[in-house]
Design a protein around this motif. Structure first.
Motif, mmCIF file in Angstrom:
data_model
loop_
_atom_site.group_PDB
_atom_site.id
_atom_site.type_symbol
_atom_site.label_atom_id
_atom_site.label_comp_id
_atom_site.label_asym_id
_atom_site.label_seq_id
_atom_site.Cartn_x
_atom_site.Cartn_y
_atom_site.Cartn_z
ATOM 1 N N SER A 192 0.836 -1.198 0.000
ATOM 2 C CA SER A 192 0.000 0.000 0.000
ATOM 3 C C SER A 192 0.874 1.253 0.000
ATOM 4 C CB SER A 192 -0.912 -0.007 1.235
ATOM 5 O OG SER A 192 -1.532 1.239 1.432
ATOM 6 N N GLN A 193 1.950 1.237 0.783
ATOM 7 C CA GLN A 193 2.884 2.366 0.794
ATOM 8 C C GLN A 193 3.568 2.537 -0.565
ATOM 9 O OE1 GLN A 193 5.238 1.066 4.349
ATOM 10 N NE2 GLN A 193 4.785 3.121 5.111
ATOM 11 N N ASP B 165 1.213 4.310 -2.776
ATOM 12 C CA ASP B 165 1.189 5.732 -2.410
ATOM 13 C C ASP B 165 2.373 6.463 -3.041
ATOM 14 O OD1 ASP B 165 -1.064 5.358 -0.838
ATOM 15 O OD2 ASP B 165 0.047 5.254 1.049
ATOM 16 N N HIS B 166 3.540 5.854 -2.929
ATOM 17 C CA HIS B 166 4.763 6.492 -3.420
ATOM 18 C C HIS B 166 4.726 6.682 -4.930
ATOM 19 C CE1 HIS B 166 8.965 7.661 -3.571
ATOM 20 N NE2 HIS B 166 9.196 6.726 -4.471
ATOM 21 N N GLU C 288 -2.434 7.014 -4.493
ATOM 22 C CA GLU C 288 -2.888 7.023 -3.101
ATOM 23 C C GLU C 288 -4.270 6.403 -2.946
ATOM 24 O OE1 GLU C 288 -1.689 9.677 -4.659
ATOM 25 O OE2 GLU C 288 -0.020 10.515 -3.498
ATOM 26 N N GLY D 16 -3.640 2.816 -2.693
ATOM 27 C CA GLY D 16 -3.011 2.535 -1.407
ATOM 28 C C GLY D 16 -4.051 2.473 -0.306
ATOM 29 N N LYS D 17 -4.994 3.422 -0.319
ATOM 30 C CA LYS D 17 -6.063 3.425 0.687
ATOM 31 C C LYS D 17 -6.989 2.228 0.502
ATOM 32 C CE LYS D 17 -9.611 6.290 2.829
ATOM 33 N NZ LYS D 17 -10.540 5.156 2.981
#
Length: 362
Positions: A302-303, A306-307, A311, A314-315
């Protein structure tokens, strides 16, 4: 079609098992999107590689990794290989070579996760630790004098440069401002009269550029106590390499255990690939038995999303982990369940699919 090249280092023990489940979830996201694709290149580095070749990674390993968009790591460590070798010759080598000076560890008590604290309001355990990741106490500076003699002396030198200290503190301020949260600095200036006094000074200097961010500063021993007795006072936290390493393991215990603890090693300028990993060990005693908890690895996936700028995905993955925990039916033995590693990954994948069907993916 956006294609991202991911370097995969499964590593040792349970590393390959948990990493497989993280990749399973990433592939499901790509499948649901249609315009997103991941290409994986596997590298067999780690302690087993060391036992065969005398090195933790190829001599040109850093050069091989340079062209990737991200690195996904399982776990490193195995009996017979000293921890300082497995750490310094692979993990820290990558972190330092790629200037991954930001370590991000979320400590969030999501619904369904166990917590050892009594009568705790879940929303009170929601911290984001930003740990200096390139120097400090883990700089590797020091000496070993008169080895084996009566007057033997070892020196371990913490290295705190103005550049290294200011950039992590400024990154933390930017994060706190973006999220509308307070920022807490954790140091030990009363005892470490050079390094931590300097840290506190730089924190105070940088804070003047962010008058809108509410700040606090604690000594590390007091912070450890307050994380347990009053966790809600910590939102975004910035601290040194050593203190961050220790306190985030305490935080992991508060937020469901080490099986839920994810970590990201970030090069914010994106000059080099960033690395994503669960923070647990390789647990060689249960390797190959299907007992390992893959949720920390899935959280680190998930991170990674995001990167890369996704996002929303990721959420989505984090929401799927939360739903799995709330269901409480498919969990590994460390969370008092009977499911296997792959069964947990399959269920998260299924929840991601169902959640995506109920939302508009962009």
């Amino acid at each position: 079609m956006s294609t991202y090249k991911i370097a995969v280092i499964p590593g040792d023990g349970i590393g390959p098992e948990v990493l497989q489940e993280g990749i399973k979830v990433l592939n499901k996201i790509a499948e649901l999107d249609g315009s997103l694709r991941f290409e994986y290149t596997y590298f067999p580095w780690g302690c087993e590689y060391y036992s065969k070749h005398g090195v933790m990674m190829d001599e040109d390993g850093i050069e091989k990794l340079k062209g990737f968009d991200a690195i996904f790591l399982g776990a490193v460590g195995f009996p017979g290989v000293p921890d300082h070798i497995s750490l310094w010759d692979l993990l820290l080598k990558i972190r330092k070579s790629f200037d991954q000076y930001i370590n991000i560890r979320p400590i969030k008590l999501i619904n369904g996760a166990p917590c050892p604290l009594k009568d705790i309001n879940r929303k009170d355990v929601d911290m984001l630790f930003i740990r200096e990741n390139s120097e400090g106490e883990y700089a590797g500076a020091g000496d070993w004098l008169f080895k084996g003699q009566e007057n033997e002396v070892v020196l371990q030198t913490g290295v705190f440069s103005r550049k290294g200290t200011e950039r992590v503190i400024r990154y933390a301020f930017e994060t706190a401002r973006k999220e509308g949260k307070s920022l807490t600095s954790i140091s030990k200036g009363n005892a470490l009269n050079y390094s931590m006094v300097f840290w506190d000074q730089v924190f105070e200097e940088v804070s003047k550029d962010y008058p809108d961010v509410k700040t606090a500063s604690y000594l590390v021993d007091a912070a450890a106590m307050l994380m347990i007795t009053d966790p809600k006072r910590f939102e975004v936290v910035v601290t040194s390499n050593l203190f961050g390493d220790i306190l985030t393991d305490l935080g992991a215990a508060l937020a469901g255990g080490i099986g839920l603890a994810a970590g990201a090693n970030i090069n914010p300028e994106r000059n080099f690939p960033s690395m994503f990993e669960p923070i647990h060990g390789s647990a060689p005693d249960i390797a190959g038995l299907g007992l390992a908890n893959p949720l920390a690895t899935i959280w680190s996936a998930s991170q990674l999303l995001d990167h890369l700028g996704y996002e929303n995905y990721g959420k989505l993955v984090l929401d799927a982990i939360e739903e799995l925990l709330v269901e409480g039916k498919i969990l590994t033995p460390d969370m008092k369940g009977t499911a296997s590693t792959s069964e947990v990954g399959d269920r998260v994948e299924g929840i991601v699919r169902s959640l995506a069907a109920s939302k508009v993916l962009k």
